[in-house]
Design a protein around this motif. Structure first.
Motif, PDB file in Angstrom:
ATOM      1  N   MET A 242      -9.125  -7.869   8.818  1.00  0.00           N
ATOM      2  CA  MET A 242      -7.820  -8.078   8.182  1.00  0.00           C
ATOM      3  C   MET A 242      -7.963  -8.506   6.730  1.00  0.00           C
ATOM      4  SD  MET A 242      -5.679  -7.227  10.399  1.00  0.00           S
ATOM      5  CE  MET A 242      -4.046  -7.918  10.653  1.00  0.00           C
ATOM      6  N   THR A 243      -9.144  -8.251   6.116  1.00  0.00           N
ATOM      7  CA  THR A 243      -9.303  -8.632   4.705  1.00  0.00           C
ATOM      8  C   THR A 243      -9.505  -7.376   3.867  1.00  0.00           C
ATOM      9  OG1 THR A 243     -11.617  -9.031   5.188  1.00  0.00           O
ATOM     10  CG2 THR A 243     -10.185 -10.956   5.092  1.00  0.00           C
ATOM     11  N   ASP A 244      -8.492  -6.558   3.844  1.00  0.00           N
ATOM     12  CA  ASP A 244      -8.557  -5.300   3.114  1.00  0.00           C
ATOM     13  C   ASP A 244      -8.103  -5.516   1.677  1.00  0.00           C
ATOM     14  OD1 ASP A 244      -8.671  -2.774   2.251  1.00  0.00           O
ATOM     15  OD2 ASP A 244      -7.494  -1.922   3.882  1.00  0.00           O
ATOM     16  N   THR A 245      -9.066  -5.730   0.792  1.00  0.00           N
ATOM     17  CA  THR A 245      -8.709  -6.049  -0.584  1.00  0.00           C
ATOM     18  C   THR A 245      -8.370  -4.797  -1.387  1.00  0.00           C
ATOM     19  OG1 THR A 245     -11.080  -6.146  -0.991  1.00  0.00           O
ATOM     20  CG2 THR A 245      -9.918  -8.250  -0.822  1.00  0.00           C
ATOM     21  N   ASN A 246      -8.597  -3.631  -0.801  1.00  0.00           N
ATOM     22  CA  ASN A 246      -8.234  -2.405  -1.502  1.00  0.00           C
ATOM     23  C   ASN A 246      -6.723  -2.248  -1.609  1.00  0.00           C
ATOM     24  OD1 ASN A 246     -10.824  -1.554  -1.999  1.00  0.00           O
ATOM     25  ND2 ASN A 246     -11.007  -0.579   0.009  1.00  0.00           N
ATOM     26  N   HIS A 247      -6.045  -2.839  -0.635  1.00  0.00           N
ATOM     27  CA  HIS A 247      -4.584  -2.765  -0.662  1.00  0.00           C
ATOM     28  C   HIS A 247      -4.028  -3.827  -1.583  1.00  0.00           C
ATOM     29  CE1 HIS A 247      -4.987  -0.125   2.783  1.00  0.00           C
ATOM     30  NE2 HIS A 247      -3.714   0.125   2.690  1.00  0.00           N
ATOM     31  N   LYS A 248      -3.294  -3.388  -2.591  1.00  0.00           N
ATOM     32  CA  LYS A 248      -2.673  -4.349  -3.495  1.00  0.00           C
ATOM     33  C   LYS A 248      -1.555  -5.082  -2.785  1.00  0.00           C
ATOM     34  CE  LYS A 248      -3.795  -1.888  -7.699  1.00  0.00           C
ATOM     35  NZ  LYS A 248      -3.476  -0.632  -8.343  1.00  0.00           N
ATOM     36  N   MET A 249      -0.924  -4.393  -1.891  1.00  0.00           N
ATOM     37  CA  MET A 249       0.199  -4.964  -1.175  1.00  0.00           C
ATOM     38  C   MET A 249      -0.010  -4.658   0.299  1.00  0.00           C
ATOM     39  SD  MET A 249       4.178  -3.879  -1.645  1.00  0.00           S
ATOM     40  CE  MET A 249       4.498  -4.670  -3.215  1.00  0.00           C
ATOM     41  N   ASN A 250       0.137  -5.668   1.141  1.00  0.00           N
ATOM     42  CA  ASN A 250      -0.053  -5.363   2.548  1.00  0.00           C
ATOM     43  C   ASN A 250       1.255  -4.906   3.186  1.00  0.00           C
ATOM     44  OD1 ASN A 250       1.442  -7.599   3.422  1.00  0.00           O
ATOM     45  ND2 ASN A 250      -0.362  -8.903   3.330  1.00  0.00           N
ATOM     46  N   CYS A 251       1.127  -4.437   4.423  1.00  0.00           N
ATOM     47  CA  CYS A 251       2.270  -3.811   5.073  1.00  0.00           C
ATOM     48  C   CYS A 251       3.427  -4.791   5.229  1.00  0.00           C
ATOM     49  CB  CYS A 251       1.856  -3.290   6.440  1.00  0.00           C
ATOM     50  SG  CYS A 251       0.664  -1.944   6.317  1.00  0.00           S
ATOM     51  N   GLU A 252       3.063  -6.030   5.517  1.00  0.00           N
ATOM     52  CA  GLU A 252       4.101  -7.026   5.715  1.00  0.00           C
ATOM     53  C   GLU A 252       4.900  -7.210   4.433  1.00  0.00           C
ATOM     54  OE1 GLU A 252       4.094 -11.500   7.349  1.00  0.00           O
ATOM     55  OE2 GLU A 252       2.410 -10.269   7.979  1.00  0.00           O
ATOM     56  N   GLU A 253       4.168  -7.302   3.313  1.00  0.00           N
ATOM     57  CA  GLU A 253       4.828  -7.494   2.019  1.00  0.00           C
ATOM     58  C   GLU A 253       5.698  -6.286   1.688  1.00  0.00           C
ATOM     59  OE1 GLU A 253       1.855 -10.328  -0.542  1.00  0.00           O
ATOM     60  OE2 GLU A 253       1.345  -8.245  -0.272  1.00  0.00           O
ATOM     61  N   PHE A 254       5.128  -5.118   1.931  1.00  0.00           N
ATOM     62  CA  PHE A 254       5.875  -3.905   1.616  1.00  0.00           C
ATOM     63  C   PHE A 254       7.164  -3.840   2.426  1.00  0.00           C
ATOM     64  CE2 PHE A 254       6.910   0.472   2.817  1.00  0.00           C
ATOM     65  CZ  PHE A 254       7.275   0.939   1.572  1.00  0.00           C
ATOM     66  N   GLN A 255       7.028  -4.107   3.720  1.00  0.00           N
ATOM     67  CA  GLN A 255       8.199  -3.973   4.585  1.00  0.00           C
ATOM     68  C   GLN A 255       9.233  -5.054   4.317  1.00  0.00           C
ATOM     69  OE1 GLN A 255       6.928  -3.436   8.662  1.00  0.00           O
ATOM     70  NE2 GLN A 255       5.586  -1.763   8.080  1.00  0.00           N
ATOM     71  N   SER A 256       8.784  -6.198   3.829  1.00  0.00           N
ATOM     72  CA  SER A 256       9.745  -7.247   3.493  1.00  0.00           C
ATOM     73  C   SER A 256      10.519  -6.878   2.229  1.00  0.00           C
ATOM     74  CB  SER A 256       9.019  -8.586   3.310  1.00  0.00           C
ATOM     75  OG  SER A 256       8.298  -8.585   2.112  1.00  0.00           O
ATOM     76  N   GLN A 257       9.938  -5.988   1.408  1.00  0.00           N
ATOM     77  CA  GLN A 257      10.627  -5.555   0.194  1.00  0.00           C
ATOM     78  C   GLN A 257      11.487  -4.314   0.422  1.00  0.00           C
ATOM     79  OE1 GLN A 257       8.082  -5.043  -3.149  1.00  0.00           O
ATOM     80  NE2 GLN A 257       7.390  -7.163  -3.147  1.00  0.00           N
TER      81      GLN A 257
ATOM     82  N   HIS B  21       6.698   5.067  -3.651  1.00  0.00           N
ATOM     83  CA  HIS B  21       6.045   3.765  -3.719  1.00  0.00           C
ATOM     84  C   HIS B  21       4.536   3.889  -3.529  1.00  0.00           C
ATOM     85  CE1 HIS B  21       5.146  -0.430  -2.910  1.00  0.00           C
ATOM     86  NE2 HIS B  21       6.326  -0.717  -3.410  1.00  0.00           N
ATOM     87  N   PRO B  22       3.752   3.222  -4.381  1.00  0.00           N
ATOM     88  CA  PRO B  22       2.282   3.336  -4.305  1.00  0.00           C
ATOM     89  C   PRO B  22       1.712   2.934  -2.943  1.00  0.00           C
ATOM     90  CG  PRO B  22       2.962   1.618  -5.872  1.00  0.00           C
ATOM     91  CD  PRO B  22       4.171   2.415  -5.525  1.00  0.00           C
ATOM     92  N   HIS B  23       2.353   2.013  -2.295  1.00  0.00           N
ATOM     93  CA  HIS B  23       1.815   1.582  -0.990  1.00  0.00           C
ATOM     94  C   HIS B  23       1.836   2.734   0.011  1.00  0.00           C
ATOM     95  CE1 HIS B  23       0.803  -1.134   2.290  1.00  0.00           C
ATOM     96  NE2 HIS B  23       1.766  -0.580   2.995  1.00  0.00           N
ATOM     97  N   LEU B  24       2.850   3.577  -0.101  1.00  0.00           N
ATOM     98  CA  LEU B  24       2.976   4.671   0.864  1.00  0.00           C
ATOM     99  C   LEU B  24       1.918   5.737   0.654  1.00  0.00           C
ATOM    100  CD1 LEU B  24       6.834   5.156   1.108  1.00  0.00           C
ATOM    101  CD2 LEU B  24       5.314   3.970   2.668  1.00  0.00           C
ATOM    102  N   GLN B  25       1.374   5.804  -0.581  1.00  0.00           N
ATOM    103  CA  GLN B  25       0.346   6.794  -0.853  1.00  0.00           C
ATOM    104  C   GLN B  25      -0.913   6.496  -0.052  1.00  0.00           C
ATOM    105  OE1 GLN B  25       1.527   9.175  -2.857  1.00  0.00           O
ATOM    106  NE2 GLN B  25       3.349   7.938  -3.169  1.00  0.00           N
ATOM    107  N   SER B  26      -1.104   5.221   0.277  1.00  0.00           N
ATOM    108  CA  SER B  26      -2.357   4.822   0.936  1.00  0.00           C
ATOM    109  C   SER B  26      -2.134   4.299   2.341  1.00  0.00           C
ATOM    110  CB  SER B  26      -3.056   3.748   0.087  1.00  0.00           C
ATOM    111  OG  SER B  26      -2.196   2.650  -0.090  1.00  0.00           O
ATOM    112  N   CYS B  27      -0.897   4.312   2.795  1.00  0.00           N
ATOM    113  CA  CYS B  27      -0.639   3.714   4.108  1.00  0.00           C
ATOM    114  C   CYS B  27       0.178   4.662   4.985  1.00  0.00           C
ATOM    115  CB  CYS B  27       0.089   2.389   3.929  1.00  0.00           C
ATOM    116  SG  CYS B  27       0.373   1.565   5.503  1.00  0.00           S
ATOM    117  N   GLU B  28      -0.502   5.219   5.971  1.00  0.00           N
ATOM    118  CA  GLU B  28       0.186   6.137   6.884  1.00  0.00           C
ATOM    119  C   GLU B  28       1.215   5.409   7.729  1.00  0.00           C
ATOM    120  OE1 GLU B  28      -2.094   8.787   9.391  1.00  0.00           O
ATOM    121  OE2 GLU B  28      -3.601   8.902   7.812  1.00  0.00           O
TER     122      GLU B  28
END
Ligand SMILES: [Zn+2]
Length: 88
Positions: free
Chosen positions: A1-16, A30-37
């Motif tokens: 659970m220490t994925d530092t490649n992600h600037k924003m984690n799923c929880e943060e993204f979904q809260s926004q 959104h950049p998070h969606l480019q890297s998160c299926e």
């Protein structure tokens, strides 16, 4: 659970998400969606639901007055309930 490649984690993204939707921005950019299926699928699902809701309820924008009435009702409730309770 220490994925530092992600600037924003799923929880943060979904809260926004509600905010992102509120601003009318294109969430799919959104950049998070480019890297998160996971979140892409989540957003796609949300959009499908939103689309279905739009067809069921063509007018989804309540007038501002309605919110003012609701806020006033809540404040009244809090005032009468909080008199002997915690201070405001
Ligand atoms: Zn994600």
């Amino acid at each position: 659970m220490t994925d530092t490649n992600h600037k924003m984690n799923c929880e943060e993204f979904q809260s926004q998400l509600p905010e992102l939707i509120g601003t009318g921005e294109r969430i799919s950019d959104h950049p998070h969606l480019q890297s998160c299926e996971l979140c892409s699928a989540f957003v796609a699902e949300l959009e499908a639901i939103a689309e279905a809701a739009r067809q069921l309820f063509p007018i989804v924008e309540p007038p501002d007055e309605l919110w003012e009435h609701i806020e006033m009702a809540i404040q009244k409730e809090q005032n009468s309930a909080g008199q002997s309770g915690r201070p405001m």
